[in-house]
Design a protein around this motif. Sequence first.
Motif, mmCIF file in Angstrom:
data_model
loop_
_atom_site.group_PDB
_atom_site.id
_atom_site.type_symbol
_atom_site.label_atom_id
_atom_site.label_comp_id
_atom_site.label_asym_id
_atom_site.label_seq_id
_atom_site.Cartn_x
_atom_site.Cartn_y
_atom_site.Cartn_z
ATOM 1 N N VAL A 163 -50.729 10.023 -48.444
ATOM 2 C CA VAL A 163 -51.930 10.234 -49.248
ATOM 3 C C VAL A 163 -52.436 11.634 -48.979
ATOM 4 O O VAL A 163 -52.431 12.112 -47.860
ATOM 5 C CB VAL A 163 -53.072 9.218 -48.973
ATOM 6 N N ARG A 164 -52.860 12.264 -50.017
ATOM 7 C CA ARG A 164 -53.262 13.653 -49.955
ATOM 8 C C ARG A 164 -54.478 13.850 -49.053
ATOM 9 O O ARG A 164 -55.427 13.079 -49.099
ATOM 10 C CB ARG A 164 -53.631 14.049 -51.378
ATOM 11 N N ASN A 165 -54.449 14.865 -48.264
ATOM 12 C CA ASN A 165 -55.586 15.183 -47.404
ATOM 13 C C ASN A 165 -56.634 15.964 -48.203
ATOM 14 O O ASN A 165 -56.416 17.097 -48.597
ATOM 15 C CB ASN A 165 -55.115 15.998 -46.208
ATOM 16 N N ALA A 166 -57.755 15.290 -48.390
ATOM 17 C CA ALA A 166 -58.789 15.873 -49.247
ATOM 18 C C ALA A 166 -59.365 17.157 -48.655
ATOM 19 O O ALA A 166 -59.648 18.108 -49.370
ATOM 20 C CB ALA A 166 -59.896 14.863 -49.472
ATOM 21 N N ALA A 167 -59.525 17.190 -47.345
ATOM 22 C CA ALA A 167 -60.147 18.356 -46.718
ATOM 23 C C ALA A 167 -59.303 19.606 -46.961
ATOM 24 O O ALA A 167 -59.825 20.657 -47.331
ATOM 25 C CB ALA A 167 -60.333 18.115 -45.229
ATOM 26 N N ALA A 168 -58.022 19.487 -46.770
ATOM 27 C CA ALA A 168 -57.139 20.639 -46.959
ATOM 28 C C ALA A 168 -57.186 21.109 -48.410
ATOM 29 O O ALA A 168 -57.223 22.298 -48.704
ATOM 30 C CB ALA A 168 -55.714 20.276 -46.564
ATOM 31 N N GLY A 170 -72.576 21.999 -47.716
ATOM 32 C CA GLY A 170 -71.318 22.177 -47.001
ATOM 33 C C GLY A 170 -70.081 22.053 -47.862
ATOM 34 O O GLY A 170 -68.978 22.302 -47.408
ATOM 35 N N GLY A 171 -70.261 21.648 -49.108
ATOM 36 C CA GLY A 171 -69.113 21.581 -49.995
ATOM 37 C C GLY A 171 -68.536 20.189 -50.190
ATOM 38 O O GLY A 171 -67.445 20.028 -50.736
ATOM 39 N N PHE A 172 -69.254 19.161 -49.751
ATOM 40 C CA PHE A 172 -68.765 17.798 -49.967
ATOM 41 C C PHE A 172 -68.869 17.403 -51.434
ATOM 42 O O PHE A 172 -68.198 16.491 -51.883
ATOM 43 C CB PHE A 172 -69.567 16.795 -49.137
ATOM 44 N N SER A 207 -50.872 13.056 -34.771
ATOM 45 C CA SER A 207 -51.194 13.028 -36.196
ATOM 46 C C SER A 207 -50.234 12.160 -36.973
ATOM 47 O O SER A 207 -49.325 12.642 -37.646
ATOM 48 C CB SER A 207 -51.178 14.447 -36.772
ATOM 49 N N ARG A 220 -50.350 10.649 -39.616
ATOM 50 C CA ARG A 220 -50.299 10.627 -41.078
ATOM 51 C C ARG A 220 -49.269 11.549 -41.690
ATOM 52 O O ARG A 220 -49.071 12.671 -41.220
ATOM 53 C CB ARG A 220 -51.673 10.978 -41.637
ATOM 54 N N ASN A 253 -59.639 20.575 -50.627
ATOM 55 C CA ASN A 253 -60.945 21.157 -50.945
ATOM 56 C C ASN A 253 -61.054 22.570 -50.397
ATOM 57 O O ASN A 253 -61.675 23.439 -51.003
ATOM 58 C CB ASN A 253 -62.068 20.326 -50.332
ATOM 59 N N LEU A 254 -60.484 22.753 -49.234
ATOM 60 C CA LEU A 254 -60.595 24.059 -48.582
ATOM 61 C C LEU A 254 -60.034 25.150 -49.478
ATOM 62 O O LEU A 254 -60.647 26.194 -49.662
ATOM 63 C CB LEU A 254 -59.837 24.029 -47.257
ATOM 64 N N ARG A 304 -50.549 18.866 -30.256
ATOM 65 C CA ARG A 304 -51.822 18.138 -30.129
ATOM 66 C C ARG A 304 -51.629 16.648 -30.387
ATOM 67 O O ARG A 304 -50.563 16.114 -30.150
ATOM 68 C CB ARG A 304 -52.799 18.679 -31.168
ATOM 69 N N ARG A 341 -61.716 24.899 -53.280
ATOM 70 C CA ARG A 341 -63.174 25.041 -53.277
ATOM 71 C C ARG A 341 -63.863 24.055 -54.217
ATOM 72 O O ARG A 341 -64.888 24.359 -54.821
ATOM 73 C CB ARG A 341 -63.578 26.453 -53.710
#
Lengths: 340, 340
Positions: A55-60, A126-128, A8, A10, A62-63, A5, A66
């Motif tokens: 830099v750490r990917n926050a979404a991953a 949504g978990g933000f 990316s 980063r 958080n997933l 894809r 939680r």
Amino acid sequence: MAARRTPSTRATINDVAARAGVSRGTVSRVLNSEVYVSEAARTAVEAAIHEVGYVRNAAARNLVTRRSQAVGLIVHEPHSLFLEDPNIGSILLGINSALSEADYQLVSLVIDSDRDIARVAEYLTGGFVDGVVIISARAGDPIGHVIAESGIPAAFVGHPIDIEGIPYVGIDNRSAARAITERLMATGRRRIGMIAAGLDRDSGQDRLAGFTEALGDRFDAELVVEVPLYSYGSGVDGMRVLLETRPDLDGVFAASDALAAGALDVLREAGRSVPADVGLVGFDDSAWAVRTQPPLSTVHQPAGALGRRAAELVLAQLRGEDVGLGGTFLDTAIVWRASA
Amino acid sequence: MAARRTPSTRATINDVAARAGVSRGTVSRVLNSEVYVSEAARTAVEAAIHEVGYVRNAAARNLVTRRSQAVGLIVHEPHSLFLEDPNIGSILLGINSALSEADYQLVSLVIDSDRDIARVAEYLTGGFVDGVVIISARAGDPIGHVIAESGIPAAFVGHPIDIEGIPYVGIDNRSAARAITERLMATGRRRIGMIAAGLDRDSGQDRLAGFTEALGDRFDAELVVEVPLYSYGSGVDGMRVLLETRPDLDGVFAASDALAAGALDVLREAGRSVPADVGLVGFDDSAWAVRTQPPLSTVHQPAGALGRRAAELVLAQLRGEDVGLGGTFLDTAIVWRASA
DNA sequence: GCGACTTCTGTGAACGCTCCCAGTTCGGGC
DNA sequence: GCCCGAACTGGGAGCGTTCACAGAAGTCGC
């Protein structure tokens, strides 16, 4: 290994691992400063992080964890009030400092139109954010219900009328209003009026109740005027009405300093001297109070402490503690200046 | 199928799919309102969403889409200024309304201590936001540099002195200051002083430069006093100094309305009548301006429009458009009231 | 020299989505 | 009756982490 894809650009934890010659797991351990990492590995990872600009990917993160390490602050104010309310800034800084110490990020969300409501609700559920502080919610506020239902840890600053199940912090508006009215009476005033506002919230109703209580037998409904906002403009309007219906009044309790400032200018225009002819007191001890001529006697509200306490209530819930559902009331103090 | 970890009480897209008797893919298509979904499937999915109480997990979504549909606003102000600056609220609402229309969520991050800086930087670069608006950054601000390096779409409100590569919107402070000073001169004032502030930013320097330019030959360095903040208190201090060094002055340009309000009270105390003895003008057209006695002549700053424009710059970058790196200057207007 | 710790490391399996490809079904047009 | 494209669906792969587990290596006491 060719990326299928978007390339990316980063760097990920894998790039760092490859560069440092260790595994994902070890990098993750360094990132989260866990024990059981050799000194050599740690320094290699730290160097690699710097080299690849990771830099750490926050979404991953958080997933899987939680959690987001963020707490929301919902500000739901009509335009004008938001701009004028001097307490909001102090409350916000109080919240921020408590969260900051616990290493949580404060994110403020303003609701300014109906469109915003649905989006903010989605953002919250949504978990933000892990928790939320709500200031100045009012009866029927849909966001309050969304939060109550979703079960996300929350606290109110100021008590909403119709939402149960969420702790709140506030001040004892009734006692404070009673106290300052009594002090005003003690200066010899006999025909005391009130400019009341915000009667769709407990706070507004309690200020009125405290005023009524203090006057006791002397209470005269004609001397109370209700205005829509806690604003300077409403103070002007309210005072005009009062002066017209009861030109003989000799004291006024305005439900906020902004209202009092408006009232003061009307009194001046009408040729009434404050405090000689009319005694005037406000509420909030905001920036207004020290800038009018004369400066206002008023009720000091511990805005910063209110915010801090609300944030602490949310943090406690985040730690799994039971905080109960009742209210916490912080003390107010009367500040006596020259206006009464 | 037994869950091995925490039971994770929240419904996922799979639960919805199972309930509706369709696949993950179809649920996702409904969620994102794509075409090619049969009416039957759509209604079944919608019913299932409602039944299981599904809300989309933002982290999982962000992870794969690499977007968060959120834009950050960084407010980096010293305590007192933040509480007093009347423009911040208007700017914020302007930003919010532009983002809201584009279905982006505004999240405000305040920086109030050094601890906050690192956390906010991580929050921004970690992917919690897709873009960022910075207000009132100043020289050497570390957050500005973090943003510039990270390449995240950004825009400044007000021009920072030492950061290149990020577009900004602001007003032409120099022209505005020149214009209002000239108007003041046109009322016959000859010994005009200035209370200058914020000289660590372009805006402050430009206001001073405009003032100097307007006076030309008549400029007298002794008539300029520099104060640290744009606040009421600084206005009080500045005016005291001016009155002491040049008691003969007959006009004052204060670099903000708050400063002017402070100056006004000092002038009153000193027995100088405004505008009869001394003409006074401010800057900002904030809430202050209409509440002093007399109300202030001042420069109207289009705060809401500034915010909106900055947000639009970020949104344009998010759409992949090239917005250039220069500044956008919005027009100011002089508001003539009674103080000069 | 051996078992029992302690210390440290690598790796598979999620987390809950979206994306994309490979089908399947259906309705015309010839 | 056959072919073709449009309309729709299912499911594998992958996003970048953390977590749990298994195992390697080193240390110590006997």
